[in-house]
Every structure is written in structure tokens, then in C-alpha cells.
Design a protein around this motif. Structure first.
Motif, PDB file in Angstrom:
ATOM      1  N   ASN A   1       0.462  -1.718   0.041  1.00 26.25           N
ATOM      2  CA  ASN A   1       0.343  -0.458   0.049  1.00 26.25           C
ATOM      3  C   ASN A   1       1.229   1.014   0.269  1.00 26.25           C
ATOM      4  O   ASN A   1       1.763   1.508   1.385  1.00 26.25           O
ATOM      5  CB  ASN A   1      -1.526   0.084   1.216  1.00 26.25           C
ATOM      6  CG  ASN A   1      -1.778   0.782   1.671  1.00 26.25           C
ATOM      7  OD1 ASN A   1      -2.534   1.899   0.087  1.00 26.25           O
ATOM      8  ND2 ASN A   1      -2.452   1.570   2.170  1.00 26.25           N
ATOM      9  N   PRO A   2       1.055   1.806  -1.091  1.00 33.16           N
ATOM     10  CA  PRO A   2       0.563   2.060  -1.610  1.00 33.16           C
ATOM     11  C   PRO A   2       0.960   0.898  -3.037  1.00 33.16           C
ATOM     12  O   PRO A   2       1.839   0.912  -3.360  1.00 33.16           O
ATOM     13  CB  PRO A   2      -0.276   3.361  -2.464  1.00 33.16           C
ATOM     14  CG  PRO A   2       1.342   3.421  -2.592  1.00 33.16           C
ATOM     15  CD  PRO A   2       1.801   3.322  -1.506  1.00 33.16           C
TER      16      PRO A   2
ATOM     17  N   ASP B   1       4.876   0.632  -1.946  1.00 34.41           N
ATOM     18  CA  ASP B   1       5.271   0.876  -0.337  1.00 34.41           C
ATOM     19  C   ASP B   1       4.572  -0.762   0.046  1.00 34.41           C
ATOM     20  O   ASP B   1       3.906  -0.929  -0.279  1.00 34.41           O
ATOM     21  CB  ASP B   1       4.042   1.979   0.424  1.00 34.41           C
ATOM     22  CG  ASP B   1       4.636   1.821   2.321  1.00 34.41           C
ATOM     23  OD1 ASP B   1       5.918   1.218   2.128  1.00 34.41           O
ATOM     24  OD2 ASP B   1       3.865   2.004   2.519  1.00 34.41           O
TER      25      ASP B   1
HETATM   26 MG    MG Z   1       1.911   3.103   2.639  1.00 32.91          MG
END
Ligand code: MG
Ligand code: ADP
Length: 909
Positions: free
Chosen positions: A870-871, A885
Motif C-alpha cells: 500500500n500503495p 510501499d
Molecule cells: Mg503505505
């Protein structure tokens, strides 16, 4: 030597409805074995040892009872404290992939499927220990054994040498094998429940002369509905109950009793159950409460009760239940203490709540919903909801299965069963506890999103179970499915005699995603020919207030036959007394004259006068379900449509990562685990990147730096704009605390950003320098472990806003390609990926692939506990997706991973 594999201590269902206990052999089993051997007939001994053998030498006893549970394994079947079956394998020393198997089954227990169950479990064990093939030597006259192998579903090779057959087969699972095992399980479980549903004789232990007591009511109910077999009241204090001679104990009943209801105070239940076992009773329904539902002491009693049941081969419903009933004319067993007995019909029902069970029966009664069998399962100590589904799968009286659930005993098995059974008989379920909020530790976005209901929702959806919110809706859906064909499409034609309800219906249908198609000009002309000019021939067709039986019959038939709709909803608001009956009769005539498979349902907006009576289906026509309001009819219809789509949906294919990738992943993970505490932990950023790249996911170029100087140098080497992210234990979400700097370029900016992100936390360990990825839609892909359902995969849009928006889709692992694509389409925000309002489109194909790669990763690494990507940035079509991430948490699992034993066909506990 491997540890004693206690997961192989199991109860199994046998072909004739009986049961047996199976467990690995133990060194102290010598006396049992000797006794077993001595009971074996000469022929059985000959088949097992190929010679006439009188005794087992102590050396041999030792050899058989001392196995290493790996190269040598043996399972025994126990009944009534005696050994009744033995199966073993021995891995041969020279070719290690092959093991020799041998069986012996006590003479009086042959033909019950004990050998088959032992074989199934033995192969399961063998597979987990690297055995590839089984080999057995069978004498030609040993037909039992040949049949066992032939019917097992394995692919046999048979050769004969010096008068002995060698049977050889791979122990790997195959589709055909699973089919055979499931088929066997279904038959065994259904047979074991026969004495409960189709008893030839019934006893009520604790029948009472007090007609208001539970025992009194139950006894009275069974008599009053005219159970077709003899009924015996058992009560030590009464000579006669309800004009029937009573017996002091079950042992005194001068007849074989198939089914005994136990309605005695809790402290007597175990004893009474023991008496039942001794008297040869085949099934018991324990109404008495005070067991696991009251805590530890009760749970202990329940375990004792279950022991008696298992040892004797009886089956048990309850304890703590309200009974079971079967409306089949050959039985007419009104075996609950509820004040109502529902009409006979094709809906089977299982309820986990006794009190609600009464309300449910009452509701069925008032709404004229026909029940085939009803079971209040209570604490489900023995007979489970899964057993009932198995029994109803082939029950000719049952077309729809309805469940009121509070908990799942074995969700994996439920899922597998429901997927299969749901293709033939719809399963409708109310699962309570929907609003219960998540109790999981929210150490990731995924964890925070996965409330406890999410897994249930995913399970139902993937296995085609129709989930409803209330008992009302349960019957709304069931009455449609019980009488009408499941719609083959989403097109609905609506006929009404008033504008308002027509609009309500249209709104409700469309809000649920169904379609009210424009009718063709030709059809409208035909419709109009019999209507006044003021009527509307558009969909909804408005017959206006003057519309009566003639107009209704005309238009219903036209719509049914038109081929332009998949379902017809007929709405009627009575305009004068007695009118509803006439229109209901018209509906009935239209149905009677119609032979196609368009679904017909009705809404009579009235109380009092009973249209339903005329719609119950006479003269061999289908019944037509009727509702009070268009909204409830629309909801029931939608559920039927969605279920039909599930049935016809291509289940898709799972995608595996391939052995090479899996091996590399395992190495990475096993290395990481070595430096981790037993409770596991989060992987370092560089390892996370390595894992993701191995499964085929793209990550931006990243470097870990520990000084501003290095950051400047590395940024310069990377070229282009970069991102700086603080590495720290404390910052779960780095940007929340100012630990992320985006789109950074040039020496001074990098220096400044380095200072900023490291100052954001107290425990900065360094900085992750990452290539800045421009543009793209931000989505979340995550996984978490559900304690009951296993790995859950989540997909959502919104990056850092995902928890706020809650626009997410969950599935239970594993995903197929179809699941992946459905997940993406399911969320509201998915339109953004299609280029909503001139926004750039997203690479949906690459996103689907990413979801499958995640599923592959979960498969290869059972140590995964939690993962947050995420994302993930979804770039324009053709440009793929990038995981900017990621957090991955792992924890060691036991070295030897067995499949869940309780999930095996035929295993009852
Ligand atoms: Mg993140
Ligand atoms: P956290 O989730 O811990 O706050 P992220 O690494 O997800 O930190 O960064 C926060 C946001 O910054 C992301 O949601 C994304 O919008 C943006 N971002 C992070 N890394 C990059 C990158 N390499 N390229 C472009 N944008 C990024």
C-alpha cells in the motif's frame, strides 16, 4: 523417529452409518493387537500373512506396535475398546518413494468401509512423508481387498506373479480420487443420519405426564401428528403417559428403538445415553441443556456424552436443542417441543438457536412455507451443519437448504460442501453477528479492514451461499427458490395496476443491479390490444385501476412467452373486496398454462384476504411466491438471479508460481526466520523488495542509506527525482508522522529531506531512498490470516485513504483469475481505473496479475502472517503496476504441515 502424529486420532463415518475411531498405533497396543489377531478368522489371517498362522510371536508384536511414524506407519481402528482394523505401510529401503501397504479388518466388521477409511488416512500420512507410491500384495481370492483398492479412486496397476497380485498406485491426490472420497463420505454420513430422520421406532426418555413440561409437549407433539412408527414413553415414575404404557428405562422397552429423545435433567443425561447405547438405540436427540454452553463443567459432560456416542456408533443431535422433525408422509415425525408443525414441503432447515427455531417454524407455518426436515442442532457436539448439508444433498424431498448459523464448526469443509451442493440445491443462510466489529490487532491497513465478518462474507460469496440478513429475508428467498426456476438473466418485466408500486419495484430492482428492459414495439402492441388507451404498455406495464383478472392473465402470458424478460413480477393492489382472489386465480391460470423457465413472482399489497392460498400451486403447476411489498420481492429475486450467475460462472484457474520460484522464496523466508523470535516479525525493507521481485511484482529501485552524504551520492547515481522514507520500528504509517518526502531532486533538497524524515521519529535506523514513480492510481493489495478461515486477500482503492473509504473486496485464498478480476470490479472505485472523467486509465490486466502473484506468494509461503502492499501504483495500460510501499510479516509454522485432518471426507471429528 517422528513424533506420535496425534492429528490422526479421528472419528470416521462408515458405509452402514456406523462410526469408528482411528488412531496411530502405539507401543502399548500389544495386548489389543494380540486379541485382534486371535479373533481374526483363518482366512483373514491367511490373506494378511499368506500362510496359516496360529499366533503372533512377541517379536512380531513388537515389530508391529513400534513404528517410527515416518518410514513405518500403522493406523488402528477401535470400536467398543477393541481393535477392529489395522493398516500399515513400510517404506522399502532400496526405492524410497514406494511403500508396501497391508490391511486387516476384523471378520465381523468387514464390508463396512473400515479398510477404505484407513487407506484414505494412511495415504494422507504417506503423502506428507514423501511416499509416492503404495504397493500391496493381494491373493487372488481376497476379493474384499481387490474391491477396496478398485473403489478407492486410485489409478491401479495390477500384475500377477506366482499366484499373487501386486497392486501398485500413486498416492498423489487426483480429481477422480477426491470425487470418489467425497461420494463415499456423503453416503456414509447420510446413512448414519437415517435413524434420526427415518426412525422405525421412537422413544421419549423423560416423557412427562405434565403436558406443559418440555418432555410432555414433545411426547404429545409426536403422537398428535401421527408418527408412523411405535412411540415409547420412558419415565421411571409413571406407568402411563398420554394413554400409552410407559417404561422405567430404555432397556425395558420391548422393541428395537431407532431414535431416542432425551429430556431428563442434565445430571442424568450421560447415564441415560449409556443405557441407550446398551439398548442398541441408533440415534439420540439430547434436548436437555447444561452442557458446553454453560462453561467448563458442562463442556466436560458434553465430552463424556460424545465419547459414549462415538464408542457405540450412535449419532447425536444436540445437546441443548429443541429437536428435529421430518414431514415426509412415511414418517410424520413432529419431534420438537415447539407448538407448531409446518406444512410438508421442499425446504430443509437447520437452526443453531433453539428459541429462534420456534419462531422460524411459526413463520413457516403462517406463510405456508413447506418444510421437508427441520433440525435444531444445539451445541452441535456430534451432528453438525455440515453433516446435514451432506444428508440433504441427495434427499429427494429437499430442494432448498436453509441455515440459521451462529458459528462455523469447520469453515473449510463448509466451503467445499457448499460449492458442490449449491450447484444443485441453493443454500440460503442467515449468519448472525454481522455487526460485530473487528477484534484483530490493527497493525496494518489490511488488519484494520478485516473485521470478523469479512471472512464469512467472502466464504459465502465464493461458495455460492445466498446470505440474507433476517429470517424474513430467509423465507422470502427460500419461497422463491423452492417453487420457481432460478432466473437465467437479469431482465425483469413488471406488471402493476397502480403507478406508485410500479415505480417502487423498478427502483428497487435497478438499485440491486437488475434490468427493466424496454419492451419491443411488437410486444407492446400485443399488450395494448387488450387494454384501455390510458394503460401504459411500457415496462412496468401499468394496467391501471380497471385492470382485472382478464387483463392480468393476458399480459402475464404475453410477457412469460415473449423471450424479452427472464422474470416477471406481478403487483396487485386490491381495488375492491374479493378482487385479490380473482387476480390470484388469474396468476395461477397463467402459470398453469406456461411451461418455460421464466421466473414468476407476485406482490399483493394487502393484508387479510389470502391470495397466497390460490398461489400455492395446484393441479401440478408451480407455486408462485407472494410478497407484501415490491422491495422485498425485488430483493428475493435479486438473490435468485445472483445465485444463478454464480452457478454459471466460470470458476477460473489458480496460478502457481512454479517450483523454481517457490524454492527461492522458501530460502529467503527460512533465512529471515533464523534471526526472528518465535512470534515472528516484519521483514526488512530490502528483503521485502527481494520477495516481491521473486514473485514477479515490480518495485521501484531502492537503496538503504544511513547518512545525508550517502543519500546525496546515491540519489545522484540513481538520477531523476527520488523519494526518502524513514526506516523505523515505531512508525507504522510513515507519512502520518512526516517520515516520507516525495519528488526530491538535487543535493540541497536531498539533504533537507534526509534531515526532515529522520527527525520525524525517535528511532530512525536509516532512510530508504527510492525512485519516484510518477502518476498512477493508488490501490491496496493485502493479506491477513483469519484464525478460522485461513488467509484472506483484500483489494481496495485509495492508498492512504483506504481505511476511510472502506471500498474494499475480500476473498479467501486461493484466488483464481476470475476471482481476481471480480475483486477489481466489485469495488465502487474501480471505475477510476477505466478512465473516469478524463482521468488516465489503469493497467487492469497487470493489476489482475499482481493479485494472482500475491495469491501464489501466499501459497508458497505459509509463514506469511500479514502483508500490506500500500500503495500499489497502477500505471497506464501497458505500463504495469509498481509496489511503492510494502510490509510483510512472517512467523514460523510447524515443519510438517498436514492438511487439516478434520477436513478429510468421512472424518467426523
Ligand atoms: Mg503505505
Ligand atoms: P506510509 O504508508 O508508511 O505512510 P508510503 O511509502 O506508502 O508510506 O508513502 C506514502 C505515500 O507516498 C504513498 O501512498 C504514495 O502516495 C507516495 N509514495 C510513496 N513512495 C512513492 C514512490 N516511490 N513514488 C511515488 N509516490 C510514492
Amino acid at each position: 523417529m517422528a513424533d506420535y502424529p496425534s492429528e490422526f486420532e479421528l472419528d470416521v463415518a462408515l458405509r452402514d452409518g456406523g462410526g469408528a475411531r482411528v488412531r496411530p498405533i502405539k507401543p502399548e497396543d500389544g495386548p489389543l493387537l494380540v486379541e485382534f489377531f486371535e479373533r481374526l478368522g483363518t482366512e483373514s489371517r491367511y490373506f494378511r500373512f499368506f500362510r496359516i498362522k496360529e499366533t503372533l510371536e512377541p517379536k512380531e508384536v513388537d515389530f508391529f506396535t513400534h513404528v517410527d511414524y515416518s518410514d513405518r506407519m500403522a493406523l488402528v481402528a477401535i470400536h467398543d475398546g477393541k481393535m477392529i482394523g489395522l493398516a500399515s505401510y513400510d517404506r522399502e529401503r532400496d526405492h524410497t518413494g514406494t511403500a508396501e501397504v497391508a490391511f486387516a479388518v476384523a471378520d465381523e466388521h468387514q464390508g463396512r468401509g473400515i479398510g477404505t477409511q484407513l487407506l484414505q488416512l494412511l495415504t494422507t500420512h504417506a503423502r506428507a512423508h514423501g511416499v509416492e507410491r503404495f504397493e500391496a500384495f493381494v491373493l487372488p481370492e481376497n476379493r474384499q481387498m481387490m474391491r477396496l483398492f478398485r473403489n478407492s479412486g486410485y489409478e491401479l496397476t495390477r500384475t500377477i506373479d506366482e499366484g499373487v497380485f501386486t497392486v501398485d498406485f500413486p498416492v498423489a491426490l487426483s480429481e477422480g480420487l477426491l470425487q470418489a472420497e467425497w461420494e463415499r463420505e456423503k453416503r456414509a454420513v447420510a446413512a448414519s443420519l437415517l435413524p434420526l430422520f427415518f426412525p422405525r421406532s421412537v422413544a421419549v426418555i423423560g416423557a412427562s405426564t405434565d403436558p406443559t413440561s418440555i418432555g410432555g409437549r414433545l411426547f404429545h407433539n409426536i403422537i398428535s401428528e401421527g408418527f408412523t412408527g411405535p412411540l415409547y414413553p420412558v419415565n421411571p415414575k409413571a406407568k402411563v403417559i398420554g394413554s400409552v404404557r410407559a417404561y422405567a428405562t430404555i432397556g425395558d422397552v420391548p422393541d428395537d428403538v431407532d431414535l431416542a429423545y432425551i429430556v431428563v435433567p442434565q445430571r442424568f443425561v450421560v447415564d441415560v445415553a449409556r443405557q441407550c447405547a446398551a439398548a442398541g438405540v441408533r440415534g439420540i436427540v439430547v434436548i436437555s441443556a447444561g452442557f458446553s454452553e454453560i462453561g467448563e463443567e458442562g463442556a466436560r459432560l458434553e465430552a463424556e456424552l460424545l465419547d459414549i456416542v462415538r464408542d457405540s456408533g450412535m449419532r447425536m443431535v444436540g445437546p441443548n436443542c429443541m429437536g428435529l422433525l421430518n414431514t415426509a408422509p412415511s414418517v410424520q415425525l413432529n419431534g420438537t417441543f415447539a407448538p407448531v408443525y409446518p406444512p410438508a414441503g421442499n425446504v430443509a432447515m437447520s437452526s443453531q438457536s433453539g428459541a429462534l427455531g420456534i419462531a422460524i417454524l411459526d413463520y413457516a407455518n403462517r406463510n405456508n412455507i413447506g418444510i421437508s426436515q427441520f433440525v435444531s442442532v444445539g451445541n452441535k457436539a456430534d451432528v453438525s451443519g455440515n453433516d446435514l448439508i451432506l444428508a440433504w444433498e441427495d434427499d429427494p424431498a429437499t430442494d432448498v437448504i436453509t441455515l440459521y448459523l451462529e458459528s462455523f464448526g469447520n469453515p473449510m469443509k463448509f466451503s467445499r460442501l457448499a460449492r458442490r451442493v449449491g450447484r444443485r440445491k441453493p443454500i440460503v443462510a442467515v449468519k448472525s453477528g454481522r455487526s460485530e466489529s473487528g477484534s484483530r490487532a490493527a497493525s496494518s491497513h489490511t488488519g484494520a479492514l478485516a473485521s470478523s465478518d469479512v471472512a464469512v462474507q467472502a466464504l459465502f460469496r465464493q461458495s455460492g451461499v445466498i446470505r440474507v440478513d433476517t429470517i424474513d429475508q430467509l423465507f422470502d428467498a427460500a419461497s422463491l427458490l423452492a417453487s420457481q426456476p432460478i432466473p437465467v438473466g437479469e431482465r425483469v418485466g413488471v406488471i402493476t395496476n397502480a403507478g406508485g408500486p410500479g415505480i417502487l419495484a423498478a427502483d428497487a430492482l435497478e438499485a440491486n443491479g437488475l434490468i427493466l428492459p424496454e419492451l419491443s414495439a411488437g410486444l407492446r402492441e400485443q399488450i395494448g390490444s387488450a387494454l384501455p388507451a390510458e394503460a401504459s404498455t411500457r415496462n412496468p406495464v401499468d394496467l391501471i385501476a380497471s385492470g382485472g383478472p382478464t387483463e392480468y392473465e393476458h399480459v402475464i402470458s404475453l410477457l412469460l412467452e415473449s423471450g424479452e424478460v427472464d422474470a416477471v413480477m406481478v403487483i396487485y393492489i386490491p381495488v375492491f373486496a374479493g378482487a385479490a382472489q380473482k387476480v390470484a386465480e388469474a396468476l395461477h391460470r397463467s402459470q398453469l398454462a406456461y411451461e418455460g423457465d421464466v421466473t414468476l413472482l407476485s406482490v399483493f399489497m394487502q393484508t387479510g384476504e389470502d391470495a397466497a392460498h390460490y398461489l400455492a400451486g395446484k393441479d401440478g403447476s408451480r407455486a408462485i411466491p407472494t410478497y407484501m411489498f415490491p422491495e422485498s420481492a425485488a430483493l428475493a429475486l435479486t438473490r435468485a438471479v445472483r445465485h444463478g450467475q454464480w452457478r454459471h460462472r466460470d470458476p477460473g484457474k489458480e496460478v502457481a508460481l512454479g517450483a523454481a520460484v517457490e524454492a527461492e522464496l522458501r530460502m529467503l523466508v527460512e533465512d529471515a526466520l533464523e534471526t526472528m523470535p518465535p512470534e515472528g516479525g516484519w521483514l526488512d525493507p530490502d528483503l521485502v523488495g527481494a520477495v516481491l521481485e521473486k514473485v514477479g511484482l515490480r518495485v521501484p529501485r531502492s537503496f538503504v542509506v544511513t547518512s545525508a552524504k550517502d543519500a546525496v551520492r546515491v540519489a545522484d547515481e540513481m538520477g531523476g527525482p527520488v523519494v526518502l522514507k524513514v526506516i523505523s520500528e515505531s512508525a507504522l504509517h510513515k507519512s502520518d508522522v512526516g517520515g516520507v518526502a516525495l519528488d526530491i531532486q538535487g543535493e540541497s533538497q536531498v539533504k533537507e529531506a534526509y534531515k526532515q524524515v529522520t527527525r520525524a521519529v525517535d528511532d530512525a535506523e536509516g532512510v530508504l531512498l527510492q525512485e519516484f514513480v510518477k502518476g498512477g492510481h493508488e490501490v491496496l493489495i493485502g493479506m491477513t490470516q483469519d484464525p478460522n478461515f485461513g488467509p484472506l486477500v483484500v483489494f481496495g482503492l485509495g492508498g492512504i485513504y483506504v481505511e476511510l473509504l472502506q471500498d474494499v473486496a475480500f476473498r479467501i485464498h486461493p484466488l483464481t483469475d476470475v476471482d481476481a478480476s471480480e475483486m477489481i470490479n466489485e469495488i465502487k472505485g474501480s471505475r477510476l481505473l477505466d478512465g473516469y472523467r478524463n482521468q488516465p486509465k489503469g493497467d487492469v490486466a497487470a493489476l489482475e496479475e499482481a493479485l494472482l502473484e500475491v495469491s501464489g506468494l501466499i501459497d508458497a509461503v505459509p509463514e506469511l502472517v500479514e502483508m500490506d502492499l500500500n500503495p500499489v501504483k497502477v500505471l497506464e495500460p501497458g505500463s504495469g503496476v509498481v509496489v511503492v510501499d510494502a510490509r510483510i510479516k512472517i512467523r514460523a509454522v510447524e515443519a510438517e504441515k498436514h492438511p487439516s485432518m478434520r477436513d478429510l471426507p468421512g472424518v467426523t471429528s
